[in-house]
Design an enzyme around this catalytic site. Structure first.
Site, PDB file in Angstrom:
ATOM      1  N   GLY A  88      17.246  75.274 -50.046  1.00 57.71           N
ATOM      2  CA  GLY A  88      17.311  74.855 -48.732  1.00 57.71           C
ATOM      3  C   GLY A  88      18.373  73.637 -48.787  1.00 57.71           C
ATOM      4  O   GLY A  88      18.837  73.261 -49.911  1.00 57.71           O
ATOM      5  N   GLY A 179       7.127  74.613 -50.918  1.00 60.48           N
ATOM      6  CA  GLY A 179       6.362  75.709 -50.136  1.00 60.48           C
ATOM      7  C   GLY A 179       6.704  75.344 -48.732  1.00 60.48           C
ATOM      8  O   GLY A 179       7.938  75.949 -48.153  1.00 60.48           O
ATOM      9  N   CYS A 197      18.045  71.114 -42.133  1.00 59.49           N
ATOM     10  CA  CYS A 197      18.481  72.414 -42.874  1.00 59.49           C
ATOM     11  C   CYS A 197      19.866  72.894 -42.484  1.00 59.49           C
ATOM     12  O   CYS A 197      19.993  74.173 -42.435  1.00 59.49           O
ATOM     13  CB  CYS A 197      17.642  73.631 -42.421  1.00 59.49           C
ATOM     14  SG  CYS A 197      15.565  73.062 -42.747  1.00 59.49           S
TER      15      CYS A 197
END
Length: 243
Positions: A88, A179, A197
């Site tokens: 990411g 996570g 993001c």
């Protein structure tokens, strides 16, 4: 054509006879560098047969950069920035956001990273449904989104959507760490310091449960996350982290 992630994630249960996953909740704020080291140590132990773990915590205000982060997406330097090593791009962590670090051995489950991400999304969607929030996924965007008809549409009439939960994972020896993060009541203004993001379209924003008008606490979210986790990933047992 590959299958959508959600069709791959009906369950991600471990092999029969596997012990329950340790469910750990830390109070207060947890230093990010400490958490990263703890995760790496646990992941190595799990690869050697130790019990899998889910670790719920909050961090002090900070930004983390994933392996795909672009320098131009960091718009301010008023908070600490950590190289996370996860997949990411940039994201924000801070008080009021429930971070759940997921340390599972895919060798005991399925060695399928795409299906694993789909399972994490399904877990978050099921937890949000307990608060009557409809979370959705998009094939071109990782994470969980909710529609915002109360906000302006995009330049071509695209419906406004806000991200309520983020996902960023890393695998080592087929054990996952890092996570998900679910926005309960964080400082949403802190997301203005990054392009979250890597998504900068004006009709795509960030929200939280409280921003949606829901008087939800972290404890409420913890209960929902645990209830939603077990049908997908298997049984859990309350555990304490010994630091």
């Amino acid at each position: 054509m590959s299958e959508p992630r959600e069709t791959l994630s009906k369950n991600f249960l471990p092999a029969e006879g596997s012990p329950p996953v340790d469910w750990i909740v830390s109070d207060g704020l947890t230093d990010y560098a400490f958490a990263l080291k703890r995760m790496e140590d646990w992941a190595a132990a799990i690869a050697d047969g130790a019990t899998e773990k889910v670790w719920l915590l909050e961090h002090p205000p900070l930004y983390t950069a994933g392996t795909s982060a672009k320098p131009q997406d960091l718009l301010t330097k008023n908070l600490p920035v950590f190289e996370a090593g996860r997949g990411g791009q940039y994201t924000y962590h801070g008080p009021g956001q429930r971070v759940a670090y997921v340390l599972l051995d895919l060798s005991r489950r399925r060695r399928d990273v795409r299906a694993f991400v789909g399972a994490l999304e399904s877990w978050l969607i099921a937890a949000l449904a307990q608060f009557n929030v409809q979370g959705e996924t998009r094939e071109d965007r990782v994470g969980v989104w909710t529609r915002r008809p109360d906000k302006p549409a995009g330049p071509n009439g695209e419906p406004a959507e806000d991200k309520i939960a983020a996902i960023g994972v890393r695998l080592r020896r087929w054990v996952s760490f890092h996570g998900v993060s679910l926005n309960v009541e964080p400082d949403l203004g802190a997301f203005a310091g990054i392009v979250p993001c890597g998504i900068g379209a004006r009709h795509l924003g960030v929200t939280s449960l409280v921003d949606l008008g829901l008087p939800v606490t972290l404890t409420d979210v913890d209960i929902a996350l645990r209830q939603a986790f077990q049908p997908i990933f298997g049984a859990t047992r309350a555990a304490s982290a010994i630091f």
